[in-house]
Design a protein around this motif. Structure first.
Motif, PDB file in Angstrom:
ATOM      1  N   GLN A  28       0.797  -1.201   0.016  1.00  0.00           N
ATOM      2  CA  GLN A  28      -0.100   0.011  -0.134  1.00  0.00           C
ATOM      3  C   GLN A  28       0.998   1.102  -0.160  1.00  0.00           C
ATOM      4  OE1 GLN A  28      -2.635   0.411   3.347  1.00  0.00           O
ATOM      5  NE2 GLN A  28      -2.991   2.516   2.886  1.00  0.00           N
ATOM      6  N   LEU A  29       1.905   1.411   0.707  1.00  0.00           N
ATOM      7  CA  LEU A  29       2.790   2.321   0.938  1.00  0.00           C
ATOM      8  C   LEU A  29       3.554   2.828  -0.224  1.00  0.00           C
ATOM      9  CD1 LEU A  29       3.948   2.133   4.608  1.00  0.00           C
ATOM     10  CD2 LEU A  29       2.147   3.506   3.582  1.00  0.00           C
ATOM     11  N   ALA A  30       4.061   1.539  -0.818  1.00  0.00           N
ATOM     12  CA  ALA A  30       5.028   1.628  -1.989  1.00  0.00           C
ATOM     13  C   ALA A  30       3.832   2.169  -3.175  1.00  0.00           C
ATOM     14  CB  ALA A  30       5.488   0.313  -2.514  1.00  0.00           C
ATOM     15  N   ALA A  31       2.735   1.694  -3.222  1.00  0.00           N
ATOM     16  CA  ALA A  31       1.932   1.889  -4.346  1.00  0.00           C
ATOM     17  C   ALA A  31       1.691   3.448  -4.299  1.00  0.00           C
ATOM     18  CB  ALA A  31       0.670   1.065  -4.393  1.00  0.00           C
ATOM     19  N   TYR A  32       1.201   3.993  -3.013  1.00  0.00           N
ATOM     20  CA  TYR A  32       0.928   5.343  -2.822  1.00  0.00           C
ATOM     21  C   TYR A  32       2.041   6.268  -3.136  1.00  0.00           C
ATOM     22  CZ  TYR A  32      -0.764   9.573  -0.591  1.00  0.00           C
ATOM     23  OH  TYR A  32      -1.352  10.667  -0.150  1.00  0.00           O
ATOM     24  N   VAL A  33       3.297   5.830  -2.729  1.00  0.00           N
ATOM     25  CA  VAL A  33       4.382   6.668  -3.356  1.00  0.00           C
ATOM     26  C   VAL A  33       4.608   6.842  -4.830  1.00  0.00           C
ATOM     27  CG1 VAL A  33       6.962   7.067  -3.282  1.00  0.00           C
ATOM     28  CG2 VAL A  33       5.849   6.594  -1.264  1.00  0.00           C
ATOM     29  N   ARG A  34       4.312   5.802  -5.562  1.00  0.00           N
ATOM     30  CA  ARG A  34       4.442   5.713  -7.037  1.00  0.00           C
ATOM     31  C   ARG A  34       3.387   6.310  -7.657  1.00  0.00           C
ATOM     32  NH1 ARG A  34       5.843  -0.275  -5.985  1.00  0.00           N
ATOM     33  NH2 ARG A  34       7.994  -0.464  -5.872  1.00  0.00           N
ATOM     34  N   GLU A  35       2.378   6.211  -7.164  1.00  0.00           N
ATOM     35  CA  GLU A  35       1.098   6.638  -8.015  1.00  0.00           C
ATOM     36  C   GLU A  35       0.532   7.953  -7.541  1.00  0.00           C
ATOM     37  OE1 GLU A  35      -1.978   3.626  -7.609  1.00  0.00           O
ATOM     38  OE2 GLU A  35      -0.684   2.049  -7.989  1.00  0.00           O
ATOM     39  N   CYS A  36       0.722   8.310  -6.261  1.00  0.00           N
ATOM     40  CA  CYS A  36       0.399   9.659  -5.695  1.00  0.00           C
ATOM     41  C   CYS A  36       1.467  10.728  -5.598  1.00  0.00           C
ATOM     42  CB  CYS A  36      -0.509   9.649  -4.658  1.00  0.00           C
ATOM     43  SG  CYS A  36      -2.092   8.685  -4.621  1.00  0.00           S
ATOM     44  N   ILE A  37       2.456  10.371  -5.160  1.00  0.00           N
ATOM     45  CA  ILE A  37       3.602  11.297  -4.867  1.00  0.00           C
ATOM     46  C   ILE A  37       4.474  11.535  -6.140  1.00  0.00           C
ATOM     47  CG2 ILE A  37       5.549  11.633  -3.544  1.00  0.00           C
ATOM     48  CD1 ILE A  37       4.233  10.667  -1.095  1.00  0.00           C
ATOM     49  N   GLY A  38       5.034  10.305  -6.525  1.00  0.00           N
ATOM     50  CA  GLY A  38       5.748  10.207  -7.838  1.00  0.00           C
ATOM     51  C   GLY A  38       7.103  10.901  -7.989  1.00  0.00           C
ATOM     52  N   ARG A  39       7.544  11.119  -6.625  1.00  0.00           N
ATOM     53  CA  ARG A  39       9.135  11.281  -6.583  1.00  0.00           C
ATOM     54  C   ARG A  39       9.638  10.881  -5.282  1.00  0.00           C
ATOM     55  NH1 ARG A  39      10.372  16.455  -3.958  1.00  0.00           N
ATOM     56  NH2 ARG A  39       8.592  17.171  -2.653  1.00  0.00           N
ATOM     57  N   PRO A  40      11.010  10.840  -5.214  1.00  0.00           N
ATOM     58  CA  PRO A  40      11.572  10.034  -4.196  1.00  0.00           C
ATOM     59  C   PRO A  40      10.985  10.684  -2.933  1.00  0.00           C
ATOM     60  CG  PRO A  40      13.324  10.821  -5.710  1.00  0.00           C
ATOM     61  CD  PRO A  40      11.916  11.277  -6.148  1.00  0.00           C
ATOM     62  N   THR A  41      10.800   9.778  -1.742  1.00  0.00           N
ATOM     63  CA  THR A  41      10.018  10.124  -0.714  1.00  0.00           C
ATOM     64  C   THR A  41      10.952   9.497   0.608  1.00  0.00           C
ATOM     65  OG1 THR A  41       7.976  10.409  -2.013  1.00  0.00           O
ATOM     66  CG2 THR A  41       7.903   9.767   0.485  1.00  0.00           C
ATOM     67  N   VAL A  42      10.714  10.447   1.485  1.00  0.00           N
ATOM     68  CA  VAL A  42      11.238   9.681   3.018  1.00  0.00           C
ATOM     69  C   VAL A  42      10.011   9.107   3.745  1.00  0.00           C
ATOM     70  CG1 VAL A  42      12.230  10.197   5.413  1.00  0.00           C
ATOM     71  CG2 VAL A  42      13.174  11.261   3.237  1.00  0.00           C
ATOM     72  N   LEU A  43      10.192   8.118   4.027  1.00  0.00           N
ATOM     73  CA  LEU A  43       8.976   7.348   4.788  1.00  0.00           C
ATOM     74  C   LEU A  43       9.294   7.416   6.311  1.00  0.00           C
ATOM     75  CD1 LEU A  43       9.733   5.198   2.130  1.00  0.00           C
ATOM     76  CD2 LEU A  43       7.190   4.671   2.866  1.00  0.00           C
ATOM     77  N   VAL A  44       8.340   7.979   7.116  1.00  0.00           N
ATOM     78  CA  VAL A  44       8.576   7.897   8.554  1.00  0.00           C
ATOM     79  C   VAL A  44       7.476   7.140   9.183  1.00  0.00           C
ATOM     80  CG1 VAL A  44       8.259   9.430  10.404  1.00  0.00           C
ATOM     81  CG2 VAL A  44       9.391  10.382   8.131  1.00  0.00           C
ATOM     82  N   VAL A  94      12.376  -0.677   1.097  1.00  0.00           N
ATOM     83  CA  VAL A  94      13.231  -1.724   0.343  1.00  0.00           C
ATOM     84  C   VAL A  94      12.253  -1.966  -0.784  1.00  0.00           C
ATOM     85  CG1 VAL A  94      13.916  -4.093   0.429  1.00  0.00           C
ATOM     86  CG2 VAL A  94      13.960  -2.934   2.677  1.00  0.00           C
ATOM     87  N   ALA A  95      11.285  -2.061  -1.041  1.00  0.00           N
ATOM     88  CA  ALA A  95      10.531  -2.222  -2.125  1.00  0.00           C
ATOM     89  C   ALA A  95      10.554  -1.211  -3.067  1.00  0.00           C
ATOM     90  CB  ALA A  95       9.073  -2.720  -1.741  1.00  0.00           C
ATOM     91  N   LEU A  96      10.558   0.024  -2.614  1.00  0.00           N
ATOM     92  CA  LEU A  96      10.884   1.083  -3.485  1.00  0.00           C
ATOM     93  C   LEU A  96      12.026   1.481  -4.142  1.00  0.00           C
ATOM     94  CD1 LEU A  96       8.574   3.752  -1.510  1.00  0.00           C
ATOM     95  CD2 LEU A  96       8.235   3.109  -3.841  1.00  0.00           C
ATOM     96  N   GLY A  97      13.304   0.977  -3.620  1.00  0.00           N
ATOM     97  CA  GLY A  97      14.317   1.038  -3.934  1.00  0.00           C
ATOM     98  C   GLY A  97      14.760   2.648  -4.123  1.00  0.00           C
ATOM     99  N   GLU A  98      15.355   2.946  -5.374  1.00  0.00           N
ATOM    100  CA  GLU A  98      15.649   4.342  -5.613  1.00  0.00           C
ATOM    101  C   GLU A  98      14.652   5.475  -5.345  1.00  0.00           C
ATOM    102  OE1 GLU A  98      17.585   4.849  -9.467  1.00  0.00           O
ATOM    103  OE2 GLU A  98      19.085   3.473  -8.703  1.00  0.00           O
ATOM    104  N   GLN A  99      13.372   5.127  -5.403  1.00  0.00           N
ATOM    105  CA  GLN A  99      12.227   5.871  -4.958  1.00  0.00           C
ATOM    106  C   GLN A  99      12.350   6.167  -3.745  1.00  0.00           C
ATOM    107  OE1 GLN A  99       9.156   3.772  -7.806  1.00  0.00           O
ATOM    108  NE2 GLN A  99       8.698   6.120  -7.871  1.00  0.00           N
TER     109      GLN A  99
END
Length: 326
Positions: free
Chosen positions: A86-102, A116-121
């Motif tokens: 869910q978090l990885a999909a949200y970063v890819r689909e809604c944020i769309g750029r490198p993100t810090v997860l807290v 880990v799943a997002l890799g360079e994102q």
């Protein structure tokens, strides 16, 4: 602060509505930031953090499926894999750029797995009193006594009648407040707003169904394996007086396994330092985010330790230090 949307529509994951909020200045600096709550909490738990961080950064907060204002569908396999995806999909689909997860507690484990799943994102991961097992903690019990206690205790906790009794007790206002008082060292912010933010989702249809799955949630990938796969900077942020996860004891295990690009901040607080001592946590996060920006600009120098924020009227600070894997 506004409700987060993707392509002008509320976001869904696996067809289920997900609640998220976002805020940002006109010209945000650095990577985006995604805040992830712990078990039983929601985006509301970042009430003292999101407005401050959003003065300089694009900030999102999300309710994991099964919690807060997100959907609580029956039959969904709740657990680390679901929330990671869910978090990885949200970063890819809604944020769309490198993100810090807290992430705090359960949200910390989900944030690490998503990082880990997002890799360079994934621009970085911040673990705030994170939950999750290490490999050596997943060994089966030894001896008939330990096996019997685990088997009998597990059977009792899977009783639908006992689960209902536990659920009804846990969502009483007095129980919620008493539990919060156990894990907040400074109880100033254990207020009606916080209590209601935890009670409100427990009244949603499907809330009991989510609660029942807690007893069957798989433990997930060990933290040491995730640390070994993480490719971005890591910040360990501790409320060192946390009675739930024995933060003082677990800190040594985190230090043994943490990757090389790890910084650490230790605060005199309990399980939820971001809400208990938000000024100190906000300063630590902003300092670390600034270091990320400098590292990206220089692309040479490694991260230096984060300075310990000064405490007001409390014990002296515990010095922060870089921690590397053994």
């Amino acid at each position: 602060m506004t409700t987060a949307t993707c392509s002008q529509a509320p976001w869904t994951h696996l067809g289920h509505p997900v609640h998220a909020v976002q805020a940002a200045p006109e010209q945000p600096t650095g990577p985006a930031v995604l805040l992830v709550h712990g078990f039983g909490a929601s985006t509301d738990h970042w009430r003292h953090n999101l407005p401050v961080l959003a003065r300089t950064h694009e900030v999102h907060a999300i309710d994991l499926l099964g919690f807060g204002r997100s959907a609580k569908p029956v039959g969904l396999e709740y657990g680390g894999a679901l929330w990671r995806d869910q978090l990885a999909a949200y970063v890819r689909e809604c944020i769309g750029r490198p993100t810090v997860l807290v992430g705090n507690s359960l949200g910390g484990f989900a944030s690490l797995a998503a990082g880990v799943a997002l890799g360079e994102q994934a621009a970085g991961v911040v673990l705030v009193n994170a939950a999750g097992p290490f490999s050596d903690e997943q060994a089966p019990p030894k001896g008939w006594g330990a096996i019997a206690r685990q088997t009998i205790g597990g059977a009792l906790l899977k009783s639908p009648v006992l689960q209902r009794l536990l659920f009804e007790n846990l969502r009483r206002p007095a129980t919620v407040r008493r539990t919060l008082n156990q894990v907040y060292i400074d109880r100033t912010n254990v207020d009606d707003e916080l209590v209601q933010s935890i009670l409100r989702p427990s009244r949603d249809p499907g809330a009991f169904g989510v609660f029942r799955t807690v007893f069957d949630i798989p433990r997930g990938q060990p933290l040491d394996e995730l640390f070994a796969q993480l490719g971005c900077p890591l910040l360990l942020l501790w409320g060192i007086r946390d009675p739930w996860i024995n933060a003082a004891g677990r800190r040594a295990a985190f230090q043994r396994h943490a990757p090389a690009r790890t910084s650490e901040v230790v605060l005199e607080a309990g399980h939820c330092p971001h809400d208990e001592v938000p000024d100190q946590v906000n300063r630590a996060l902003l300092d670390w985010l600034e270091q990320l920006n400098l590292e990206q600009l220089n692309a040479v120098e490694p991260l230096s330790p984060v300075e310990q924020p000064p405490q007001a009227g409390g014990p002296g600070p515990v010095a922060a230090s870089d921690q590397t894997a053994a």
